[in-house]
Design a protein around this motif. Sequence first.
Motif, PDB file in Angstrom:
ATOM      1  N   UNK A 385       5.610  13.025  -4.919  1.00 24.22           N
ATOM      2  CA  UNK A 385       4.213  13.406  -5.139  1.00 24.22           C
ATOM      3  C   UNK A 385       3.341  12.966  -3.977  1.00 24.22           C
ATOM      4  N   UNK A 386       3.563  11.751  -3.475  1.00 24.67           N
ATOM      5  CA  UNK A 386       2.798  11.270  -2.329  1.00 24.67           C
ATOM      6  C   UNK A 386       3.127  12.076  -1.073  1.00 24.67           C
ATOM      7  N   UNK A 387       4.409  12.412  -0.901  1.00 23.59           N
ATOM      8  CA  UNK A 387       4.815  13.218   0.246  1.00 23.59           C
ATOM      9  C   UNK A 387       4.187  14.602   0.178  1.00 23.59           C
ATOM     10  N   UNK A 388       4.201  15.199  -0.997  1.00 29.26           N
ATOM     11  CA  UNK A 388       3.600  16.523  -1.161  1.00 29.26           C
ATOM     12  C   UNK A 388       2.101  16.480  -0.901  1.00 29.26           C
ATOM     13  N   UNK A 389       1.449  15.416  -1.328  1.00 31.20           N
ATOM     14  CA  UNK A 389       0.011  15.291  -1.080  1.00 31.20           C
ATOM     15  C   UNK A 389      -0.273  15.215   0.412  1.00 31.20           C
ATOM     16  N   UNK A 390       0.550  14.469   1.141  1.00 27.85           N
ATOM     17  CA  UNK A 390       0.362  14.376   2.593  1.00 27.85           C
ATOM     18  C   UNK A 390       0.624  15.725   3.262  1.00 27.85           C
TER      19      UNK A 390
END
Length: 456
Positions: A385-390
């Motif tokens: 989720x954090x990777x996708x947000x970035x």
Amino acid sequence: MSIPQSGGGPIESFEQLAGYLESGCKPREAWRIGTEHEKFGYCKDTLNPLPYAGERSILAMLEGLRDGHGWTPILEAGNLIGLEKDGANVSLEPGGQLELSGAPLESIHQTCDEVNQHLRDVKHIADKVGVGFIGLGAAPIWTHEQMPVMPKGRYKLMTDYMDRVGTMGKTMMYRTCTVQVNLDFASEADMVKKFRVALALQPVATALFANSPFLEGKPNGMKSWRANVWQHLDDARTGMLPFVFEDGMGFERYVDYALDVPMYFVYRDGKYINALGQSFRDFMKGQLPALPGETPTLSDWADHLTTIFPEARIKKYMEMRGADGGPWRRLCALPAFWVGLMYDQGALDAAWDLVKGWDAETRQALRVAAAKDGLHAQVGNINMRALAERALDISRAGLKARAKPGAGGMIPDERHFLHALEDSIESGKVPADELLEKYNGEWQGDLSRIYAEYSY
């Protein structure tokens, strides 16, 4: 899948093979966007998949588009198997999935208009004959035995071959759907950087677009069953291509890989000739068992390149192949996501900085985890989720920098097409999560309700 390729003369040297790929290089001002999406058709009264022929059928849909919307027919052995118009084509997947391969267009505004017009036209025809279409990554209820078989020669050959390699090839062919975007590159170096970013971040697209949590009427344990299926196919022609990240990657290196992918067929005089498992290298020497003494043309090479199925691939352009088919809104979000990452140099550099430290094992682990857990995937210290947000932040910045206006200049750029993905990042839920909530909640396990609530 692709229609037969054309327009290539005899191959006389290895350099022509790489030259074919390199001929796709275009200056930035000539870069275009081609969006492809597949969808399942079904009879509204029975909820069964559409047969090829009959009153409610794939053929009726193709004839309706041909007769009512100005499409030119494509025939094979006398059967209507596709349509073309203004640089776009409509084609059939093996189980009757209807695919629009869009024209090369300048902006997401244009490609979304094209998608919307196509879906309106399809619905207009479908409503007349009692047919519906739904966007999902995998058929939610139908068994393999229920699926029709489209009258295309390449599919008969591929079906026969799939039982020899992997375990889920026929599932992929007959019971999955995808949405993808095709993008351009400027040079060999630009292709390499884009290819590496495309492969590394394909699991993010898989997670964000995960939309196939059901198989044969019940949850299958995956957020993207379609992505899981692709992990259990022919290893010789699928996967994350670790060599792309090695020194020396370029058009010639991809040719070396493609030459070692076993062949499916050769197309001659309107027929597909069985070359299953044979070698294009032998074909180059005039030693192909299927056509003794013959050597290939560039059309044969182009056809062969369509039978290679990694998570991202190149032909004269690059294809992003990791996303499930889905609802109307997300058919525009997928090209927006990748265009934002790929078509602005600052965004492309930032995306490469995000992934360049990963090794092949990490990239593969992300691929596996994305299929199972969607945005909830965790690989080492990488939170999906954090990777996708970035990645979405980078894409958004790229779309802003492109500054391609729409609606006659009233919309300044293409960022609003990312709203569906932004909603997923905020909630932590992708389409598969929503479907599972419905199934376990208000639907009370009655998956047949998916057709009425999620059809186009």
